[in-house]
Write a protein that holds these residues in place. Structure first.
Motif, PDB file in Angstrom:
ATOM      1  N   ALA A  29       0.845  -1.199   0.000  1.00 57.65           N
ATOM      2  CA  ALA A  29       0.000   0.000   0.000  1.00 57.65           C
ATOM      3  C   ALA A  29       0.875   1.241   0.000  1.00 57.65           C
ATOM      4  CB  ALA A  29      -0.894   0.018   1.237  1.00 57.65           C
ATOM      5  N   ILE A  30       0.344   2.305  -0.576  1.00 57.52           N
ATOM      6  CA  ILE A  30       0.985   3.608  -0.402  1.00 57.52           C
ATOM      7  C   ILE A  30       0.089   4.425   0.505  1.00 57.52           C
ATOM      8  CG2 ILE A  30       1.686   5.768  -1.506  1.00 57.52           C
ATOM      9  CD1 ILE A  30       2.648   4.192  -3.860  1.00 57.52           C
ATOM     10  N   LEU A  31       0.633   4.804   1.653  1.00 53.38           N
ATOM     11  CA  LEU A  31      -0.136   5.571   2.631  1.00 53.38           C
ATOM     12  C   LEU A  31       0.308   7.024   2.482  1.00 53.38           C
ATOM     13  CD1 LEU A  31       0.410   3.001   5.530  1.00 53.38           C
ATOM     14  CD2 LEU A  31      -1.360   2.991   3.785  1.00 53.38           C
ATOM     15  N   GLY A  32      -0.494   7.817   1.785  1.00 54.26           N
ATOM     16  CA  GLY A  32      -0.030   9.141   1.366  1.00 54.26           C
ATOM     17  C   GLY A  32      -0.764  10.319   1.980  1.00 54.26           C
ATOM     18  N   ARG A  89      -0.375  11.720   4.761  1.00 55.95           N
ATOM     19  CA  ARG A  89       0.533  12.608   5.494  1.00 55.95           C
ATOM     20  C   ARG A  89       1.047  13.774   4.650  1.00 55.95           C
ATOM     21  NH1 ARG A  89       3.761  11.907  10.179  1.00 55.95           N
ATOM     22  NH2 ARG A  89       3.013  10.210  11.487  1.00 55.95           N
ATOM     23  N   VAL A  90       1.077  13.569   3.339  1.00 53.89           N
ATOM     24  CA  VAL A  90       1.599  14.614   2.454  1.00 53.89           C
ATOM     25  C   VAL A  90       0.929  15.954   2.749  1.00 53.89           C
ATOM     26  CG1 VAL A  90       1.723  15.375   0.037  1.00 53.89           C
ATOM     27  CG2 VAL A  90       2.245  13.001   0.627  1.00 53.89           C
ATOM     28  N   PHE A 137       3.674  17.458  11.853  1.00 53.97           N
ATOM     29  CA  PHE A 137       4.626  16.384  12.177  1.00 53.97           C
ATOM     30  C   PHE A 137       5.398  16.637  13.463  1.00 53.97           C
ATOM     31  CE2 PHE A 137       5.298  14.730   7.548  1.00 53.97           C
ATOM     32  CZ  PHE A 137       3.949  14.451   7.489  1.00 53.97           C
ATOM     33  N   LEU A 138       5.708  17.903  13.739  1.00 54.71           N
ATOM     34  CA  LEU A 138       6.550  18.185  14.898  1.00 54.71           C
ATOM     35  C   LEU A 138       5.741  18.716  16.075  1.00 54.71           C
ATOM     36  CD1 LEU A 138       9.690  19.666  13.121  1.00 54.71           C
ATOM     37  CD2 LEU A 138       9.364  17.396  14.093  1.00 54.71           C
ATOM     38  N   ILE A 155       0.124  11.026  14.523  1.00 55.39           N
ATOM     39  CA  ILE A 155      -0.507  10.563  13.284  1.00 55.39           C
ATOM     40  C   ILE A 155      -0.103   9.123  13.004  1.00 55.39           C
ATOM     41  CG2 ILE A 155      -0.837  10.994  10.807  1.00 55.39           C
ATOM     42  CD1 ILE A 155       0.258  13.829  11.290  1.00 55.39           C
ATOM     43  N   ARG A 156      -1.069   8.311  12.685  1.00 56.48           N
ATOM     44  CA  ARG A 156      -0.774   6.932  12.337  1.00 56.48           C
ATOM     45  C   ARG A 156      -1.503   6.568  11.048  1.00 56.48           C
ATOM     46  NH1 ARG A 156       2.501   2.577  14.461  1.00 56.48           N
ATOM     47  NH2 ARG A 156       1.738   0.816  13.291  1.00 56.48           N
ATOM     48  N   ALA A 166       8.416   4.447  -4.211  1.00 53.46           N
ATOM     49  CA  ALA A 166       7.260   4.143  -3.361  1.00 53.46           C
ATOM     50  C   ALA A 166       6.347   3.143  -4.058  1.00 53.46           C
ATOM     51  CB  ALA A 166       6.494   5.430  -3.030  1.00 53.46           C
ATOM     52  N   ARG A 167       6.105   3.388  -5.342  1.00 57.80           N
ATOM     53  CA  ARG A 167       5.206   2.498  -6.073  1.00 57.80           C
ATOM     54  C   ARG A 167       5.806   1.096  -6.215  1.00 57.80           C
ATOM     55  NH1 ARG A 167       4.534   5.614 -10.856  1.00 57.80           N
ATOM     56  NH2 ARG A 167       4.378   7.524  -9.635  1.00 57.80           N
ATOM     57  N   VAL A 207       3.985   1.473   2.324  1.00 61.77           N
ATOM     58  CA  VAL A 207       4.872   2.620   2.177  1.00 61.77           C
ATOM     59  C   VAL A 207       4.195   3.869   2.739  1.00 61.77           C
ATOM     60  CG1 VAL A 207       6.139   4.050   0.537  1.00 61.77           C
ATOM     61  CG2 VAL A 207       5.786   1.620   0.060  1.00 61.77           C
ATOM     62  N   ILE A 208       4.824   4.487   3.712  1.00 66.69           N
ATOM     63  CA  ILE A 208       4.317   5.774   4.196  1.00 66.69           C
ATOM     64  C   ILE A 208       5.038   6.846   3.397  1.00 66.69           C
ATOM     65  CG2 ILE A 208       4.235   7.372   6.152  1.00 66.69           C
ATOM     66  CD1 ILE A 208       4.213   3.783   6.947  1.00 66.69           C
ATOM     67  N   TYR A 209       4.249   7.613   2.681  1.00 65.40           N
ATOM     68  CA  TYR A 209       4.835   8.590   1.769  1.00 65.40           C
ATOM     69  C   TYR A 209       4.526   9.998   2.274  1.00 65.40           C
ATOM     70  CZ  TYR A 209       6.381  10.953  -2.287  1.00 65.40           C
ATOM     71  OH  TYR A 209       7.070  11.792  -3.103  1.00 65.40           O
ATOM     72  N   THR A 210       5.563  10.815   2.498  1.00 61.55           N
ATOM     73  CA  THR A 210       5.325  12.126   3.110  1.00 61.55           C
ATOM     74  C   THR A 210       5.632  13.295   2.194  1.00 61.55           C
ATOM     75  OG1 THR A 210       7.520  12.014   4.073  1.00 61.55           O
ATOM     76  CG2 THR A 210       5.688  11.382   5.486  1.00 61.55           C
ATOM     77  N   GLY A 211       6.191  13.005   1.027  1.00 61.59           N
ATOM     78  CA  GLY A 211       6.390  14.083   0.067  1.00 61.59           C
ATOM     79  C   GLY A 211       7.627  14.930   0.321  1.00 61.59           C
ATOM     80  N   GLN A 241      11.110  17.517   3.632  1.00 61.49           N
ATOM     81  CA  GLN A 241      11.109  16.970   4.986  1.00 61.49           C
ATOM     82  C   GLN A 241      12.429  17.272   5.687  1.00 61.49           C
ATOM     83  OE1 GLN A 241       8.228  15.050   6.154  1.00 61.49           O
ATOM     84  NE2 GLN A 241       7.525  16.247   4.411  1.00 61.49           N
ATOM     85  N   ASP A 297      14.155  16.187  11.568  1.00 58.30           N
ATOM     86  CA  ASP A 297      13.229  16.069  12.699  1.00 58.30           C
ATOM     87  C   ASP A 297      11.894  15.478  12.262  1.00 58.30           C
ATOM     88  OD1 ASP A 297      14.523  17.073  15.039  1.00 58.30           O
ATOM     89  OD2 ASP A 297      14.554  19.045  14.045  1.00 58.30           O
ATOM     90  N   MET A 298      11.383  15.994  11.143  1.00 59.07           N
ATOM     91  CA  MET A 298      10.088  15.510  10.653  1.00 59.07           C
ATOM     92  C   MET A 298      10.176  14.046  10.254  1.00 59.07           C
ATOM     93  SD  MET A 298       9.269  18.808   8.298  1.00 59.07           S
ATOM     94  CE  MET A 298       7.575  18.637   7.770  1.00 59.07           C
ATOM     95  N   ALA A 306      10.346  11.913  13.479  1.00 54.95           N
ATOM     96  CA  ALA A 306       9.056  11.915  14.179  1.00 54.95           C
ATOM     97  C   ALA A 306       8.074  10.998  13.454  1.00 54.95           C
ATOM     98  CB  ALA A 306       8.491  13.337  14.268  1.00 54.95           C
ATOM     99  N   THR A 307       8.040  11.108  12.133  1.00 50.38           N
ATOM    100  CA  THR A 307       7.137  10.252  11.352  1.00 50.38           C
ATOM    101  C   THR A 307       7.522   8.780  11.488  1.00 50.38           C
ATOM    102  OG1 THR A 307       6.704  12.011   9.755  1.00 50.38           O
ATOM    103  CG2 THR A 307       6.277   9.765   9.023  1.00 50.38           C
ATOM    104  N   GLU A 366       4.864   6.136  13.036  1.00 49.58           N
ATOM    105  CA  GLU A 366       4.381   5.106  12.120  1.00 49.58           C
ATOM    106  C   GLU A 366       5.032   3.743  12.384  1.00 49.58           C
ATOM    107  OE1 GLU A 366       1.928   5.549  10.215  1.00 49.58           O
ATOM    108  OE2 GLU A 366       1.782   7.678   9.725  1.00 49.58           O
TER     109      GLU A 366
END
Ligand SMILES: Nc1nc2c(ncn2[C@@H]2O[C@H](COP(=O)(O)OP(=O)(O)OP(=O)(O)O)[C@@H](O)[C@H]2O)c(=O)[nH]1
Ligand SMILES: [Mg+2]
Lengths: 297, 131
Positions: free
Chosen positions: A71-74, A76-77, A83-84, A90-91, B25-26, B35-39, B42, B45-46, B49-50, B54
């Motif tokens: 899966a792509i869990l997106g 959060r973008v 985040f800080l 966040i989960r 990611a794909r 996959v946790i994708y944050t873009g 970053q 620290d971010m 934390a993520t 997660e």
């Protein structure tokens, strides 16, 4: 959280220990079609909560690929400003095969965040097809996010949508048609019977416009559920569903993993194909075998 | 028990696009990872934390800006500080060999060059996690 999500053998005892500490958090579900701006609104709503000195737990769900199991869990973008923030946790979760827009362990994740003393819990469902409704079963306030372009299609939206929403949000109201959409929703709502007619709000998620009103509407809805004691009904039905699911899972395991039943099942399937038995006979027999086994255990 | 390996894919730094990170990611999703994708944009620290919220098994960073010698060590340091040394840190970017050596010494996992076949990255992770 990972142990719970993975249904580890320790999961039950962890949940048993933490469950008594739950019951303080207000649980908000956010659902709506893909790209409606759910995550953007979650970020802004969480910021609003933090502004009022409330801590926030967020569970965001994205679909598991049926082909790879990955899966792509997106989500959060759209939430990086949180985040800080020490008040925000966040989960992300994948559906792992569950239908209905949330994962099997989503309720348990919320219980954990509740036990960890988050004041507000926000659940973002996947945005698939039309609108995924299961979140209403575990949230106290359910928000359905739509966009102006959804105009005509609202008539054909999945049955139940109008019933599960406590608050409607027309997001992207910087675009044409927002007012028309609001009226459309209101006119449909007028034709139904409600104890409380859902609020319809306009927002611009990207600019945070309308989010203070959304926050206020959530508090109003919370007060309404408490004053009328409807919150008790919601909790009763959530807990009933949860217990039913757990028992169901136990029974499934006992029945289908039993070697005698497995053997019988295969025989019955052959019989049915050869026209010597019907599925109903077979089911009755399996039930009878299980009952007999049950007495011995 | 139905365990899934979770991997954070992030793009630190201020530089442009995240096409490469998305391709990875794909590919990881198609190999069965969550996959946790944050873009983009970053900070260390971010990222950390993520990674902790997660509870990921690995963090993959895509760095094309040339800032790898500050970002990788910083993320590594923060992971240690948070007692999350069990999380594998790996990545990709334009990284000269001597920098690679220095980073491997710090305990950073494999670093892939730009344009690496994603199958290679998948194979590396599968081997690392004994899948
Ligand atoms: N014009 C406009 N764009 C918005 C608004 N709110 C969100 N967006 C944009 O809409 C896109 C989708 O937003 P998301 O918040 O990711 O939507 P989502 O419903 O969470 O999407 P999924 O989780 O993929 O279903 C992003 O590009 C946002 O920047 C808004 O009020 N106006
Ligand atoms: Mg989203």
């Amino acid at each position: 959280m990972t142990l719970i999500e993975n249904n580890d053998h320790k999961a039950k005892s962890i949940l048993n220990t933490l469950y008594p500490r739950t019951g303080n958090a207000w649980r908000i579900g956010i659902t709506g079609p893909p790209g409606a701006g759910k995550s953007t609104l979650v970020e802004k709503l969480a910021m609003e909560c933090v502004k009022h000195n409330l801590s926030v737990g967020i569970v965001c769900i994205d679909p598991t690929s049926p082909f790879s199991g990955g899966a792509i869990l997106g989500d959060r973008v759209r939430m990086s400003s949180l985040f800080l923030d020490p008040k925000v946790f966040i989960r992300s979760m994948a559906t792992r095969g569950s239908l209905g827009g949330i994962a099997k362990a989503t309720k348990q994740m919320c219980d954990l965040l509740d036990a960890f003393k988050k004041d507000i819990i926000i659940i973002e469902t996947i945005g698939v097809g039309q609108v995924e409704l299961d979140v209403a079963g575990i949230a106290f306030t359910t928000i359905v996010v739509l966009v102006p372009e959804a105009g005509d299609s609202i008539q054909t939206m999945k049955a139940g949508l109008m019933e599960i929403a406590d608050i409607f949000v027309v997001n992207k109201s910087d675009r044409d048609g927002a007012d028309k959409m609001v009226m459309e929703i209101q006119s449909i709502l007028e034709m139904k019977d409600f104890d409380r007619i859902p609020v319809v709000l306009k927002t611009i998620g990207t600019e945070g416009k309308g989010v203070t009103d959304l926050y206020k509407s959530i508090l109003e809805h919370k007060d309404y559920l408490k004053v009328t004691n409807k919150i008790k009904q919601r909790m009763q039905s959530t807990i009933q569903t949860e217990i039913t699911e757990i028992v169901q899972e136990h029974i499934d395991k006992q029945v289908w993993r039993n070697p005698k039943i497995k053997l019988a099942l295969n025989r019955f399937i052959d019989n049915i194909i050869n026209g010597r038995q019907t599925p109903y006979h077979a089911a009755d027999k399996i039930y009878a075998i299980w009952k007999k086994l049950g007495r011995k255990i | 028990m139905d365990k899934k390996l979770r991997i954070l894919v992030a793009k630190p730094g201020l530089d442009g696009h995240d096409r490469g990170a998305k391709v990875v990611a794909r590919a990881l999703r198609d190999a069965g990872f969550e996959v946790i994708y944050t873009g983009l944009h970053q900070t260390p620290d971010m990222i950390v934390a993520t990674a902790i919220q997660e509870d990921v098994n690995a963090v993959g960073l895509s760095i094309l800006s040339g800032a790898h010698m500050t970002i990788f060590p910083n993320v590594m340091k923060l992971l240690k500080k948070k007692k999350a040394v069990d999380i594998l840190l790996f990545g990709g970017g334009i990284i000269p060999d001597e920098d690679k050596k220095a980073l491997y010494k710090l305990g950073v996992g494999k670093l892939f060059g730009p344009g690496t076949d994603t199958a290679e990255i998948v194979a590396y992770l599968k081997k690392y996690f004994k899948l």
